[in-house]
Design a protein around this motif. Structure first.
Motif, short mmCIF file in Angstrom:
data_model
loop_
_atom_site.label_atom_id
_atom_site.label_comp_id
_atom_site.label_asym_id
_atom_site.label_seq_id
_atom_site.Cartn_x
_atom_site.Cartn_y
_atom_site.Cartn_z
N GLY A 32 7.69 6.06 9.91
CA GLY A 32 6.90 4.90 9.56
C GLY A 32 6.95 4.59 8.07
O GLY A 32 7.02 3.43 7.67
N GLN A 33 6.93 5.63 7.25
CA GLN A 33 7.01 5.43 5.80
C GLN A 33 8.37 4.87 5.40
O GLN A 33 8.47 3.98 4.54
CB GLN A 33 6.73 6.74 5.08
CG GLN A 33 5.27 7.18 5.17
CD GLN A 33 5.04 8.58 4.63
OE1 GLN A 33 5.92 9.46 4.72
NE2 GLN A 33 3.88 8.81 4.06
N ARG A 34 9.43 5.35 6.03
CA ARG A 34 10.76 4.82 5.73
C ARG A 34 10.87 3.36 6.18
O ARG A 34 11.55 2.54 5.53
CB ARG A 34 11.85 5.67 6.38
CG ARG A 34 12.14 6.96 5.62
CD ARG A 34 13.35 7.68 6.15
NE ARG A 34 13.05 8.41 7.36
CZ ARG A 34 13.82 8.42 8.46
NH1 ARG A 34 14.92 7.71 8.50
NH2 ARG A 34 13.46 9.13 9.50
N LEU B 64 5.01 2.11 13.21
CA LEU B 64 3.77 2.14 12.45
C LEU B 64 2.54 2.25 13.34
O LEU B 64 2.53 1.73 14.47
CB LEU B 64 3.65 0.87 11.60
CG LEU B 64 4.81 0.56 10.66
CD1 LEU B 64 4.56 -0.75 9.93
CD2 LEU B 64 5.03 1.69 9.66
N ASP B 65 1.49 2.88 12.80
CA ASP B 65 0.22 2.91 13.53
C ASP B 65 -0.49 1.57 13.33
O ASP B 65 -0.02 0.68 12.60
CB ASP B 65 -0.65 4.09 13.09
CG ASP B 65 -1.08 4.03 11.63
OD1 ASP B 65 -1.30 2.92 11.10
OD2 ASP B 65 -1.20 5.10 11.00
N LEU B 66 -1.64 1.40 13.99
CA LEU B 66 -2.30 0.10 14.03
C LEU B 66 -2.67 -0.41 12.64
O LEU B 66 -2.50 -1.60 12.34
CB LEU B 66 -3.55 0.18 14.92
CG LEU B 66 -4.29 -1.13 15.15
CD1 LEU B 66 -3.38 -2.18 15.76
CD2 LEU B 66 -5.50 -0.89 16.06
N HIS B 67 -3.19 0.47 11.78
CA HIS B 67 -3.56 0.05 10.43
C HIS B 67 -2.37 -0.56 9.70
O HIS B 67 -2.47 -1.64 9.10
CB HIS B 67 -4.10 1.24 9.63
CG HIS B 67 -4.26 0.95 8.17
ND1 HIS B 67 -5.41 0.39 7.65
CD2 HIS B 67 -3.41 1.11 7.10
CE1 HIS B 67 -5.26 0.23 6.34
NE2 HIS B 67 -4.06 0.67 5.98
N GLY C 37 0.79 -1.22 0.00
CA GLY C 37 0.00 0.00 0.00
C GLY C 37 0.82 1.27 0.00
O GLY C 37 0.39 2.31 0.51
N ILE C 38 2.01 1.21 -0.61
CA ILE C 38 2.91 2.37 -0.59
C ILE C 38 3.30 2.83 -2.00
O ILE C 38 4.33 3.48 -2.18
CB ILE C 38 4.18 2.10 0.25
CG1 ILE C 38 4.93 0.86 -0.29
CG2 ILE C 38 3.84 1.93 1.72
CD1 ILE C 38 6.28 0.63 0.36
N SER C 39 2.49 2.49 -2.99
CA SER C 39 2.82 2.88 -4.37
C SER C 39 2.96 4.39 -4.51
O SER C 39 3.77 4.88 -5.31
CB SER C 39 1.73 2.38 -5.34
OG SER C 39 1.67 0.97 -5.33
N HIS C 40 2.21 5.14 -3.71
CA HIS C 40 2.25 6.60 -3.79
C HIS C 40 3.57 7.18 -3.27
O HIS C 40 3.85 8.36 -3.47
CB HIS C 40 1.09 7.20 -3.01
CG HIS C 40 1.11 6.87 -1.54
ND1 HIS C 40 0.89 5.59 -1.06
CD2 HIS C 40 1.32 7.66 -0.45
CE1 HIS C 40 0.96 5.60 0.27
NE2 HIS C 40 1.23 6.83 0.65
N LEU C 41 4.39 6.33 -2.63
CA LEU C 41 5.67 6.80 -2.09
C LEU C 41 6.84 6.52 -3.03
O LEU C 41 7.97 6.92 -2.75
CB LEU C 41 5.95 6.13 -0.74
CG LEU C 41 4.92 6.32 0.37
CD1 LEU C 41 5.34 5.56 1.61
CD2 LEU C 41 4.72 7.80 0.68
N ALA C 42 6.61 5.82 -4.13
CA ALA C 42 7.69 5.31 -4.97
C ALA C 42 8.65 6.39 -5.44
O ALA C 42 9.87 6.15 -5.52
CB ALA C 42 7.12 4.56 -6.17
N PHE C 43 8.16 7.56 -5.75
CA PHE C 43 9.04 8.61 -6.29
C PHE C 43 9.17 9.80 -5.34
O PHE C 43 9.43 10.92 -5.77
CB PHE C 43 8.53 9.03 -7.67
CG PHE C 43 8.61 7.92 -8.67
CD1 PHE C 43 9.83 7.55 -9.23
CD2 PHE C 43 7.49 7.18 -9.01
CE1 PHE C 43 9.92 6.50 -10.12
CE2 PHE C 43 7.57 6.12 -9.90
CZ PHE C 43 8.80 5.78 -10.46
#
Length: 264
Positions: free
Chosen positions: A140-142, A167-170, A125-131
């Protein structure tokens, strides 16, 4: 695919941390939680298995001694995620993931690596972070990018040290769901050091519980995590019950006094 530890010991300088640890053979497709209080060697165990610390004893993967493998060979078949987050650099997440895979498996084509990146980023669920540059991402994203780097390489053995700590619970649920699915699909083996016992009960096939004096128990969650083991490992009075969906959960009644002998 199988993993076996026999008489496995590791420490720092003259201080032993893990002493003569022997485990039954772990079959393919298994996700194993490494549990225990702070300081019992969960991270040390994973670091040694990843060949980042010298160890004594036997560690075999598919019947082959890991310490006799060439470094390049063990790097190909093992994926290690440390507690420390990936460095916040100006590189974008895609570049980090691509270079990590190419370094370990240089024979893979550019198109195949790109497919694996797209697949793994999508499942996490991290495709939006690719670039996005890592310097622009939260901790958390890293951490998610670090996990993606490991999964993209399709290792036979995953060694994950607190992969949900930032990371948060989700995202904790999402990460462990994805890791479990990938391990089952690839018939790999995963060891995950984790503090959240209820997450371990929910997603892991086996629990490996370490205490101050070594291995306390290992096996299926329903047989391992007893009130006695909870007391010995964590110094708490607790119990394991089932939620409305049938999943086991730990309920803690009280923390025992540190002056009490929790091993009795």
């Amino acid at each position: 695919m199988s993993l076996l530890l026999d008489n496995f010991s590791v420490g720092y300088r003259n201080t032993p941390i893990i002493k003569s640890l022997s485990l039954p053979s772990i079959p393919a497709g298994s996700l194993v939680a490494v549990l225990g209080p702070n300081g019992v060697g969960k991270s040390t165990l994973l670091r040694a298995m990843a060949r980042l610390l010298p160890f004594h004893g036997e560690l075999t993967l598919n019947g082959e001694s890991v310490d006799k493998m060439a470094v390049a060979q063990s790097a190909r078949c093992m994926g290690y995620l440390p507690q420390t987050l990936p460095q916040a650099t100006s590189l974008v997440a895609y570049e980090i993931a691509f270079s990590a895979c190419r370094a370990v498996k240089p024979e893979l084509s550019k198109s195949y690596i790109e497919q694996m990146i797209e697949h793994t980023f999508s499942k996490l669920g991290i495709s939006h972070l690719a670039f996005k540059r890592l310097s622009e991402l939260s901790g958390g994203q890293r951490q998610m990018i670090g996990l993606a780097q490991v999964l993209i390489r399709e290792p036979q053995l995953l060694l994950l040290d607190e992969p949900t700590s930032a990371l948060d619970l989700h995202w904790q649920i999402s990460v462990l769901q994805t890791v479990k699915q990938e391990i089952q699909q690839c018939q790999a083996i995963g060891l995950v050091a984790i503090h959240d016992i209820n997450l371990a009960l929910r997603f892991c096939d086996q629990l490996l519980v370490l205490g101050p004096h070594g291995l306390l128990a290992m096996g299926e969650p329903k047989s391992v995590l007893t009130p006695d083991i909870l007391q010995q490992a964590y110094g708490i009075r607790g119990r394991v019950e089932k939620c409305s969906k049938g999943y086991p959960i730990v309920l803690v009644d009280e923390a025992l006094s540190t002056s009490m002998n929790v091993n009795t």
